[in-house]
Design a protein around this motif. Structure first.
Motif, PDB file in Angstrom:
ATOM      1  N   ARG A  25       0.833  -1.205   0.000  1.00  0.00           N
ATOM      2  CA  ARG A  25       0.000   0.000   0.000  1.00  0.00           C
ATOM      3  C   ARG A  25       0.869   1.257   0.000  1.00  0.00           C
ATOM      4  O   ARG A  25       0.632   2.196  -0.749  1.00  0.00           O
ATOM      5  CB  ARG A  25      -0.955  -0.019   1.193  1.00  0.00           C
ATOM      6  N   ALA A  34      -6.322  -0.109  -7.465  1.00  0.00           N
ATOM      7  CA  ALA A  34      -7.301  -0.675  -6.536  1.00  0.00           C
ATOM      8  C   ALA A  34      -7.948   0.472  -5.765  1.00  0.00           C
ATOM      9  O   ALA A  34      -7.269   1.393  -5.326  1.00  0.00           O
ATOM     10  CB  ALA A  34      -6.623  -1.638  -5.573  1.00  0.00           C
ATOM     11  N   HIS A  36     -10.547  -0.255  -3.314  1.00  0.00           N
ATOM     12  CA  HIS A  36     -11.076  -0.753  -2.046  1.00  0.00           C
ATOM     13  C   HIS A  36     -10.539  -2.158  -1.843  1.00  0.00           C
ATOM     14  O   HIS A  36     -10.562  -2.974  -2.766  1.00  0.00           O
ATOM     15  CB  HIS A  36     -12.610  -0.763  -2.101  1.00  0.00           C
ATOM     16  N   THR A  37     -10.044  -2.436  -0.643  1.00  0.00           N
ATOM     17  CA  THR A  37      -9.585  -3.792  -0.346  1.00  0.00           C
ATOM     18  C   THR A  37     -10.122  -4.234   1.003  1.00  0.00           C
ATOM     19  O   THR A  37     -10.336  -3.410   1.896  1.00  0.00           O
ATOM     20  CB  THR A  37      -8.040  -3.897  -0.321  1.00  0.00           C
ATOM     21  N   ALA A  51      -8.912 -12.280   0.260  1.00  0.00           N
ATOM     22  CA  ALA A  51      -8.655 -10.864   0.010  1.00  0.00           C
ATOM     23  C   ALA A  51      -9.616 -10.450  -1.098  1.00  0.00           C
ATOM     24  O   ALA A  51      -9.733 -11.137  -2.124  1.00  0.00           O
ATOM     25  CB  ALA A  51      -7.213 -10.648  -0.428  1.00  0.00           C
ATOM     26  N   ILE A  53     -10.595  -7.313  -3.575  1.00  0.00           N
ATOM     27  CA  ILE A  53     -10.040  -6.070  -4.097  1.00  0.00           C
ATOM     28  C   ILE A  53     -10.958  -5.523  -5.184  1.00  0.00           C
ATOM     29  O   ILE A  53     -11.331  -6.255  -6.104  1.00  0.00           O
ATOM     30  CB  ILE A  53      -8.625  -6.295  -4.674  1.00  0.00           C
ATOM     31  N   GLU A  54     -11.301  -4.254  -5.071  1.00  0.00           N
ATOM     32  CA  GLU A  54     -12.189  -3.611  -6.035  1.00  0.00           C
ATOM     33  C   GLU A  54     -11.390  -2.662  -6.924  1.00  0.00           C
ATOM     34  O   GLU A  54     -10.498  -1.954  -6.458  1.00  0.00           O
ATOM     35  CB  GLU A  54     -13.279  -2.837  -5.295  1.00  0.00           C
ATOM     36  N   THR A  70       3.261  -5.142  -7.225  1.00  0.00           N
ATOM     37  CA  THR A  70       2.218  -6.160  -7.124  1.00  0.00           C
ATOM     38  C   THR A  70       2.798  -7.541  -7.390  1.00  0.00           C
ATOM     39  O   THR A  70       2.473  -8.505  -6.692  1.00  0.00           O
ATOM     40  CB  THR A  70       1.058  -5.848  -8.082  1.00  0.00           C
TER      41      THR A  70
END
Length: 98
Positions: A25, A34, A36-37, A51, A53-54, A70
Motif C-alpha cells: 500500500r 485498486a 477498495h480492499t 482478500a 479487491i475492487e 504487485t
C-alpha cells in the motif's frame, strides 16, 4: 463496470501477510488502481483467508497487476501460503450498502 478480484488462500502467517500488504500500500501510492480492499478470515477455518479487491474496471485491474510492487507482493505472499492461492475475477453487477 467495476471489477472485483477475490484471492483465496490458507496461511499460518497472518501478521507477515498484513505487513506485506502494508508495504505494498505504501509503495504504490499514486500508482495502484485498486480502490477498495478487504482481508477476511473464515470464522470456522481460521487459517483460511479471502482478500477482496475492487477496481474501477477490468483494464485497471490489469494495470494494477502489472506494477512491479504487485508482482513482488504476489511472490512473497505465495511463499507464506499453504498451497497456491485461488483467484476469482468478478464483474460487479449489483452493489448495495445498508
Amino acid at each position: 463496470m467495476k471489477f472485483v478480484q477475490v484471492i483465496e488462500f490458507d496461511t499460518t502467517h497472518e501478521e507477515q501477510i498484513q505487513s506485506l500488504l502494508d508495504k505494498w500500500r505504501e509503495s504504490t501510492v499514486g500508482d495502484r488502481t485498486a480502490t477498495h480492499t478487504m482481508l477476511t478470515r473464515d470464522h470456522r477455518r481460521p487459517q483460511h483467508y479471502m482478500a477482496i479487491i475492487e477496481f474501477p474496471s477490468y483494464e485497471e485491474a490489469i494495470r494494477n497487476s502489472e506494477l512491479p510492487q504487485t508482482g513482488d507482493l504476489a511472490h512473497r505472499m505465495a511463499a507464506l501460503c499453504d498451497g497456491p492461492p485461488r483467484f476469482v475475477d468478478l464483474d460487479l453487477v449489483r452493489d448495495e450498502r445498508f
